[in-house]
Design a protein around this motif. Sequence first.
Motif, PDB file in Angstrom:
ATOM      1  N   ILE A 509      40.616 103.062  55.149  1.00 56.89           N
ATOM      2  CA  ILE A 509      39.717 104.140  55.559  1.00 56.89           C
ATOM      3  C   ILE A 509      40.450 105.026  56.567  1.00 56.89           C
ATOM      4  O   ILE A 509      41.554 104.709  57.000  1.00 56.89           O
ATOM      5  CB  ILE A 509      38.415 103.587  56.180  1.00 56.89           C
ATOM      6  N   GLY A 510      39.822 106.141  56.942  1.00 61.41           N
ATOM      7  CA  GLY A 510      40.468 107.101  57.833  1.00 61.41           C
ATOM      8  C   GLY A 510      41.072 108.222  57.020  1.00 61.41           C
ATOM      9  O   GLY A 510      41.311 108.089  55.819  1.00 61.41           O
ATOM     10  N   HIS A 515      43.457 102.945  58.630  1.00 64.40           N
ATOM     11  CA  HIS A 515      42.633 101.830  59.110  1.00 64.40           C
ATOM     12  C   HIS A 515      42.196 100.962  57.931  1.00 64.40           C
ATOM     13  O   HIS A 515      42.303 101.365  56.769  1.00 64.40           O
ATOM     14  CB  HIS A 515      41.406 102.362  59.851  1.00 64.40           C
ATOM     15  N   LEU A 516      41.660  99.777  58.236  1.00 67.35           N
ATOM     16  CA  LEU A 516      41.187  98.850  57.212  1.00 67.35           C
ATOM     17  C   LEU A 516      39.717  98.522  57.426  1.00 67.35           C
ATOM     18  O   LEU A 516      39.247  98.412  58.571  1.00 67.35           O
ATOM     19  CB  LEU A 516      41.968  97.534  57.277  1.00 67.35           C
ATOM     20  N   SER A 517      39.011  98.349  56.315  1.00 63.81           N
ATOM     21  CA  SER A 517      37.637  97.846  56.339  1.00 63.81           C
ATOM     22  C   SER A 517      37.550  96.680  55.360  1.00 63.81           C
ATOM     23  O   SER A 517      37.997  96.792  54.213  1.00 63.81           O
ATOM     24  CB  SER A 517      36.660  98.951  55.941  1.00 63.81           C
ATOM     25  N   PHE A 518      36.993  95.556  55.817  1.00 63.28           N
ATOM     26  CA  PHE A 518      36.859  94.405  54.934  1.00 63.28           C
ATOM     27  C   PHE A 518      35.767  93.473  55.489  1.00 63.28           C
ATOM     28  O   PHE A 518      35.294  93.661  56.615  1.00 63.28           O
ATOM     29  CB  PHE A 518      38.183  93.647  54.790  1.00 63.28           C
ATOM     30  N   TYR A 519      35.369  92.503  54.670  1.00 61.95           N
ATOM     31  CA  TYR A 519      34.353  91.531  55.102  1.00 61.95           C
ATOM     32  C   TYR A 519      34.992  90.160  55.237  1.00 61.95           C
ATOM     33  O   TYR A 519      35.868  89.776  54.450  1.00 61.95           O
ATOM     34  CB  TYR A 519      33.204  91.470  54.093  1.00 61.95           C
ATOM     35  N   VAL A 520      34.526  89.425  56.245  1.00 68.03           N
ATOM     36  CA  VAL A 520      34.944  88.034  56.400  1.00 68.03           C
ATOM     37  C   VAL A 520      33.702  87.148  56.378  1.00 68.03           C
ATOM     38  O   VAL A 520      32.621  87.557  56.826  1.00 68.03           O
ATOM     39  CB  VAL A 520      35.744  87.806  57.713  1.00 68.03           C
ATOM     40  N   LYS A 521      33.891  85.937  55.859  1.00 72.56           N
ATOM     41  CA  LYS A 521      32.768  85.009  55.733  1.00 72.56           C
ATOM     42  C   LYS A 521      33.151  83.668  56.323  1.00 72.56           C
ATOM     43  O   LYS A 521      34.271  83.185  56.153  1.00 72.56           O
ATOM     44  CB  LYS A 521      32.391  84.852  54.261  1.00 72.56           C
ATOM     45  N   GLN A 522      32.183  83.064  57.003  1.00 73.81           N
ATOM     46  CA  GLN A 522      32.357  81.722  57.568  1.00 73.81           C
ATOM     47  C   GLN A 522      31.056  80.963  57.306  1.00 73.81           C
ATOM     48  O   GLN A 522      29.989  81.354  57.800  1.00 73.81           O
ATOM     49  CB  GLN A 522      32.648  81.798  59.070  1.00 73.81           C
ATOM     50  N   VAL A 530      36.563  95.910  60.997  1.00 74.63           N
ATOM     51  CA  VAL A 530      37.348  97.137  60.939  1.00 74.63           C
ATOM     52  C   VAL A 530      38.613  96.925  61.767  1.00 74.63           C
ATOM     53  O   VAL A 530      38.533  96.486  62.920  1.00 74.63           O
ATOM     54  CB  VAL A 530      36.553  98.347  61.467  1.00 74.63           C
ATOM     55  N   ALA A 531      39.754  97.205  61.150  1.00 72.91           N
ATOM     56  CA  ALA A 531      41.044  97.016  61.830  1.00 72.91           C
ATOM     57  C   ALA A 531      41.720  98.371  61.969  1.00 72.91           C
ATOM     58  O   ALA A 531      42.276  98.901  61.005  1.00 72.91           O
ATOM     59  CB  ALA A 531      41.921  96.052  61.038  1.00 72.91           C
ATOM     60  N   PHE A 532      41.655  98.944  63.148  1.00 73.52           N
ATOM     61  CA  PHE A 532      42.228 100.273  63.384  1.00 73.52           C
ATOM     62  C   PHE A 532      43.753 100.195  63.414  1.00 73.52           C
ATOM     63  O   PHE A 532      44.340  99.304  64.032  1.00 73.52           O
ATOM     64  CB  PHE A 532      41.697 100.864  64.689  1.00 73.52           C
ATOM     65  N   GLY A 533      44.388 101.133  62.715  1.00 69.67           N
ATOM     66  CA  GLY A 533      45.844 101.217  62.708  1.00 69.67           C
ATOM     67  C   GLY A 533      46.526 100.142  61.887  1.00 69.67           C
ATOM     68  O   GLY A 533      47.746 100.005  61.939  1.00 69.67           O
ATOM     69  N   MET A 534      45.779  99.372  61.101  1.00 68.92           N
ATOM     70  CA  MET A 534      46.372  98.271  60.332  1.00 68.92           C
ATOM     71  C   MET A 534      46.330  98.526  58.820  1.00 68.92           C
ATOM     72  O   MET A 534      46.391  97.590  58.022  1.00 68.92           O
ATOM     73  CB  MET A 534      45.662  96.953  60.653  1.00 68.92           C
ATOM     74  N   GLY A 535      46.215  99.792  58.428  1.00 67.76           N
ATOM     75  CA  GLY A 535      46.130 100.119  57.003  1.00 67.76           C
ATOM     76  C   GLY A 535      47.291  99.571  56.193  1.00 67.76           C
ATOM     77  O   GLY A 535      47.135  99.211  55.019  1.00 67.76           O
ATOM     78  N   ASN A 564      24.254  97.816  62.650  1.00 66.16           N
ATOM     79  CA  ASN A 564      24.852  96.620  62.068  1.00 66.16           C
ATOM     80  C   ASN A 564      25.935  96.030  62.961  1.00 66.16           C
ATOM     81  O   ASN A 564      26.703  96.754  63.584  1.00 66.16           O
ATOM     82  CB  ASN A 564      25.475  96.960  60.703  1.00 66.16           C
ATOM     83  N   LEU A 565      25.995  94.694  62.981  1.00 64.87           N
ATOM     84  CA  LEU A 565      27.079  94.020  63.688  1.00 64.87           C
ATOM     85  C   LEU A 565      28.409  94.327  63.014  1.00 64.87           C
ATOM     86  O   LEU A 565      28.483  94.432  61.784  1.00 64.87           O
ATOM     87  CB  LEU A 565      26.862  92.510  63.672  1.00 64.87           C
ATOM     88  N   GLU A 566      29.450  94.450  63.835  1.00 64.70           N
ATOM     89  CA  GLU A 566      30.772  94.761  63.285  1.00 64.70           C
ATOM     90  C   GLU A 566      31.835  94.144  64.184  1.00 64.70           C
ATOM     91  O   GLU A 566      31.678  94.100  65.411  1.00 64.70           O
ATOM     92  CB  GLU A 566      30.936  96.277  63.218  1.00 64.70           C
ATOM     93  N   LEU A 567      32.905  93.672  63.580  1.00 69.39           N
ATOM     94  CA  LEU A 567      34.036  93.134  64.334  1.00 69.39           C
ATOM     95  C   LEU A 567      35.128  94.189  64.414  1.00 69.39           C
ATOM     96  O   LEU A 567      35.543  94.730  63.389  1.00 69.39           O
ATOM     97  CB  LEU A 567      34.593  91.878  63.646  1.00 69.39           C
ATOM     98  N   GLU A 568      35.568  94.489  65.625  1.00 69.81           N
ATOM     99  CA  GLU A 568      36.711  95.392  65.795  1.00 69.81           C
ATOM    100  C   GLU A 568      37.948  94.524  65.963  1.00 69.81           C
ATOM    101  O   GLU A 568      38.157  93.909  67.002  1.00 69.81           O
ATOM    102  CB  GLU A 568      36.517  96.301  67.008  1.00 69.81           C
ATOM    103  N   VAL A 569      38.766  94.479  64.921  1.00 63.70           N
ATOM    104  CA  VAL A 569      39.870  93.524  64.847  1.00 63.70           C
ATOM    105  C   VAL A 569      40.999  93.916  65.806  1.00 63.70           C
ATOM    106  O   VAL A 569      41.442  95.065  65.840  1.00 63.70           O
ATOM    107  CB  VAL A 569      40.409  93.441  63.407  1.00 63.70           C
ATOM    108  N   LYS A 570      41.453  92.940  66.563  1.00 58.99           N
ATOM    109  CA  LYS A 570      42.599  93.127  67.448  1.00 58.99           C
ATOM    110  C   LYS A 570      43.874  92.527  66.854  1.00 58.99           C
ATOM    111  O   LYS A 570      44.967  93.006  67.115  1.00 58.99           O
ATOM    112  CB  LYS A 570      42.324  92.471  68.816  1.00 58.99           C
TER     113      LYS A 570
END
Length: 577
Positions: A509-510, A515-522, A530-535, A564-570
């Motif tokens: 995205i971007g 940038h990256l957008s993806f879903y994780v499940k546990q 969302v992972a900024f700068g990690m495209g 919505n809840l969202e994780l900003e990936v580091k």
Amino acid sequence: MSKRWIFFPLNKALQIEIASKLKISPLLAQVLINRGILDITSARNFLQPQIAGLGDPSLLHGMEEASIRINKAVSKGEKIVIYGDYDVDGLTATAVMYRCLKLLGAQVRYYIPERLEEGYGLNADAIRRLKEDGAAVILTVDCGINACREADLARAYGIDLIITDHHQPGQEIPNAFVVINPKLESSPGVFRDLSGVGIAFKLAWAIGQYFSPLRKVSPEFKDFLLSAIGLVSLGTIADVVPLVGENRILTKYGLSALQYTEIPGLRALLDIADLSHTNLDVFHVGYRLGPRLNAPGRISNAGIVVEMLTTACKERAVEIANFLEQENKRRQDIQVDIMVSARKKVINEINLDETSAIVLADQTWHPGVIGIIASKIVEEFNRPTVMIAITDDVGHGSARSIPSFHILKALEFCKSKLLSVGGHAQAAGLKIHPQHINEFRDMLNSATSQRLHKTDLVPVLNIDAEITLSMLSKALVTELARLSPYGEGNPAPVFAATNLKIVGQPRRIGTKGQHLSFYVKQEDVAIRAVAFGMGGQIDRLRQNGRACSLAFAVKINNWMDGDNLELEVKDIKFDNE
């Protein structure tokens, strides 16, 4: 560059005690402990900062003498000159003092040195000109603590020099009329990490007290101080001082004062940055307002910023704000070119396996912008960095450092090769003859290699706690927001979750797919990340079913009226790598 994850140690007993006494979650209690807050009173004060928690200005040595002298200058109609600096801290400090003294009817003007022609701080030529113009008192803000020669000159001219500064003092203290610097204080009751504008605010407060026979400021002056806190928050955040203690109080209340300000220059600034209807936070100051205020000081003359922050004319404020917008765009264009040039030099000319400190120099670089580039080089390559712009046979340098390394001490080790040096642990400035740059580079690398290990050159990511996705909720995000405002000394909480599965199709995205957008499940919980700068890492993620661990900040995404809840990936770590 992969990061080293360092987890704060859990303190279950203290965590439970703080959580039960303050009726907060154990997770919030643990984050407070991670920030060094280890008792109930400190935790309560941190979560509920109060204006009453600001220390009385009289606790600072020299405050009474300065207030009495300024009071005398005002009553006698003597000329006072506020001598500031060209960065946001210095400009807002100048504006606070100018507005204060104007309110009291003082004969006052301000002087902001030009970065390229005069450099930082007091200079002899300026003092001579101010003497010729009849200055009886020169009041410095955000500068002067190492200006020993200039203090002697002012004294010889019969000028009373009042120095207020927050930079690290040298071995010799200037022989000024009075020096106010919290770093000179030894009393445990004094907060030592104020910004330049924070000290100016304290001085304004003290002056207001001394103008009142009851040592209590007048209602009009109280309104001025409450309004000025908006300016204080700007300079405090922009100067990246620790947002703890009194700085936390000033920032928390200052952001609110800034949002609802009636100061024409601040309203015009908020409008031009499209922030007039936004709940302001540290990000908006650091990345939207600060750069606009800094731009003229980097590439032209910063005095116009003080005019904007002090004018009562709305039309003039809007005119200057528009000028700042254009200057900032010009600064951005210059910055892009220098960044490309600097990265090429690092990649093509430096062996990073053998280099612990990066020193770059060029004759085409603009001295006003290199500090920003130095920060970006540090961010990308995780090494102390010095950028040097060579103009008129003098190299103007800006140094930035990694968190674990005191760059000013390292530069002072190289003093024999420098014309001048000054600054902080993480940021410093210097001047150097171009013919000494190579020797300086070798000397700095020698100094850094002795103090830095290979592991120090791998970026560190501090993790507040390992959690499960099921622990996350909107209520938790709201509760954690009590820790804000975030900044130096109080970073936003970062958590880690392990044994996650990437589900669905990750996508870039971007505007440039950066940038990256993806879903994780546990187990039964899935959350968008969302992972900024990690495209560029999308291929690693697209191997469906891969197990990974994420380090992240948790947020609520309100885009398009969502909630919505969202994780900003580091950072991302894959289990089989």
